[in-house]
Design a protein around this motif. Structure first.
Motif, mmCIF file in Angstrom:
data_model
loop_
_atom_site.group_PDB
_atom_site.id
_atom_site.type_symbol
_atom_site.label_atom_id
_atom_site.label_comp_id
_atom_site.label_asym_id
_atom_site.label_seq_id
_atom_site.Cartn_x
_atom_site.Cartn_y
_atom_site.Cartn_z
ATOM 1 N N ASN A 45 9.803 26.060 31.282
ATOM 2 C CA ASN A 45 9.586 24.610 31.355
ATOM 3 C C ASN A 45 8.223 24.273 31.963
ATOM 4 O O ASN A 45 7.648 23.230 31.665
ATOM 5 N N THR A 46 7.694 25.179 32.790
ATOM 6 C CA THR A 46 6.329 24.984 33.284
ATOM 7 C C THR A 46 5.334 25.040 32.133
ATOM 8 O O THR A 46 4.458 24.174 32.000
ATOM 9 N N LEU A 47 5.454 26.054 31.300
ATOM 10 C CA LEU A 47 4.546 26.207 30.168
ATOM 11 C C LEU A 47 4.684 25.035 29.202
ATOM 12 O O LEU A 47 3.684 24.511 28.690
ATOM 13 N N GLU A 48 5.907 24.592 28.961
ATOM 14 C CA GLU A 48 6.130 23.454 28.066
ATOM 15 C C GLU A 48 5.431 22.203 28.584
ATOM 16 O O GLU A 48 4.784 21.475 27.824
ATOM 17 N N ALA A 49 5.541 21.955 29.901
ATOM 18 C CA ALA A 49 4.909 20.768 30.476
ATOM 19 C C ALA A 49 3.392 20.861 30.413
ATOM 20 O O ALA A 49 2.707 19.894 30.049
ATOM 21 N N ILE A 50 2.837 22.021 30.757
ATOM 22 C CA ILE A 50 1.381 22.187 30.723
ATOM 23 C C ILE A 50 0.860 21.958 29.316
ATOM 24 O O ILE A 50 -0.129 21.240 29.105
ATOM 25 N N ARG A 51 1.506 22.560 28.340
ATOM 26 C CA ARG A 51 1.040 22.437 26.962
ATOM 27 C C ARG A 51 1.176 21.011 26.449
ATOM 28 O O ARG A 51 0.287 20.509 25.744
ATOM 29 N N ALA A 52 2.270 20.336 26.787
ATOM 30 C CA ALA A 52 2.461 18.959 26.320
ATOM 31 C C ALA A 52 1.364 18.045 26.858
ATOM 32 O O ALA A 52 0.826 17.193 26.133
ATOM 33 N N ILE A 53 1.008 18.234 28.127
ATOM 34 C CA ILE A 53 -0.032 17.403 28.727
ATOM 35 C C ILE A 53 -1.403 17.752 28.157
ATOM 36 O O ILE A 53 -2.187 16.870 27.786
ATOM 37 N N ALA A 54 -1.686 19.046 28.049
ATOM 38 C CA ALA A 54 -2.994 19.479 27.557
ATOM 39 C C ALA A 54 -3.221 19.092 26.110
ATOM 40 O O ALA A 54 -4.343 18.757 25.708
ATOM 41 N N GLU A 55 -2.169 19.135 25.309
ATOM 42 C CA GLU A 55 -2.310 18.779 23.895
ATOM 43 C C GLU A 55 -2.529 17.279 23.728
ATOM 44 O O GLU A 55 -3.262 16.843 22.833
ATOM 45 N N THR A 56 -1.891 16.477 24.573
ATOM 46 C CA THR A 56 -2.020 15.026 24.462
ATOM 47 C C THR A 56 -3.310 14.525 25.100
ATOM 48 O O THR A 56 -3.970 13.629 24.565
ATOM 49 N N TYR A 57 -3.684 15.122 26.239
ATOM 50 C CA TYR A 57 -4.885 14.693 26.963
ATOM 51 C C TYR A 57 -5.735 15.917 27.298
ATOM 52 O O TYR A 57 -5.784 16.365 28.453
ATOM 53 N N PRO A 58 -6.421 16.467 26.322
ATOM 54 C CA PRO A 58 -7.183 17.706 26.554
ATOM 55 C C PRO A 58 -8.331 17.558 27.541
ATOM 56 O O PRO A 58 -8.814 18.567 28.062
#
Length: 254
Positions: A45-58
């Motif tokens: 769930n850490t990786l999921e959160a990091i990726r979701a944020i980075a993909e939306t706001y790189p």
């Protein structure tokens, strides 16, 4: 890689065990995101959160702040900009000295000696990934001098904190952070309660190069402004991002 702290005054703390708001557009006003927590946090769930944020706001930097070896993997290191490891001044030995000495003891060994080794901070990461993981970890890992000021918080329980610091002690920890330990971040953490400006004022007078963060109970622009005017370089806002995005927006300085 280094981070330019100029222009960073608002930080969002995202708990990966909690669902992200359906509309995460509130992050448009924040300057940096820290992903981390204790209860029910996993590497997945850490990786999921990091990726979701980075993909939306790189363009927004993302830190991972792990509290357990299970939260870190090669994938989380690659997805986050930095791995920020707290050294809790008023915590137990493991959370200030023990984990960090053990970490760098293992990092300094030859890769073949790492087979089967476990690390208190990053678990089996280096043992399973070898020399490439050593390079990735040492390039992205930064220390945070931490003072936890809410005894009933999960952060306090996790870190073995059984006493809070006076403002004079907070000032001493800040001075030690900059002049002795050389950590780039000093963090005053009230974990869901509002501590007010006193500790921030005490710490700020000793910090020139070190970035001063305050987290805890920021749920209005007035509180955000009070802490920043007291000398914090940035405020950290967490709970209301998950629970009340509209209130979260009110914490973003104009």
């Amino acid at each position: 890689m280094t981070l330019d702290w100029d222009g960073i005054s608002h930080i969002t703390k995202v708990d990966p065990a909690k669902p992200l708001p359906a509309d995460i557009s509130a992050l448009e006003g924040t300057d940096l995101v820290i992903v981390g927590g204790s209860d029910d946090v996993t590497e997945a769930n850490t990786l999921e959160a990091i990726r979701a944020i980075a993909e939306t706001y790189p363009s927004i930097p993302v830190f991972q702040e792990p509290y357990s070896s299970d939260h870190v993997s090669r994938e989380t290191i690659e997805a986050a900009d930095f791995v920020a490891v707290p050294a809790v001044y008023n915590g137990d030995r493991d959370h200030f000295v023990g984990k960090h000495v053990d970490l760098f003891t293992e990092v300094g060994r030859a890769p073949e000696d790492l087979l089967g080794a476990g690390l208190p901070i990053v678990g089996d990461l280096i043992a399973s990934k070898g020399v490439d993981a050593i390079a990735d970890l040492t390039a992205s890992l930064i220390g945070e001098g931490y003072v936890v000021q809410h005894l009933e918080s999960t952060a306090a329980v996790t870190s073995g904190v059984d006493t809070t610091y006076t403002s004079d002690q907070v000032a001493g920890a800040a001075l030690a952070t900059e002049t002795f330990y050389g950590f780039p971040i000093f963090y005053v953490e009230y974990s869901g309660t509002y501590g007010g400006p006193e500790d921030v004022e005490a710490a700020a007078r000793y910090l020139e190069e070190t970035t001063l963060l305050y987290g805890g109970g920021i749920d209005s622009r007035e509180k955000a402004t009070e802490i920043l005017e007291a000398g914090a370089d940035a405020i950290v806002v967490g709970d209301c991002f998950h629970d009340d995005p509209e209130t979260f927006r009110e914490t973003i300085p104009e």
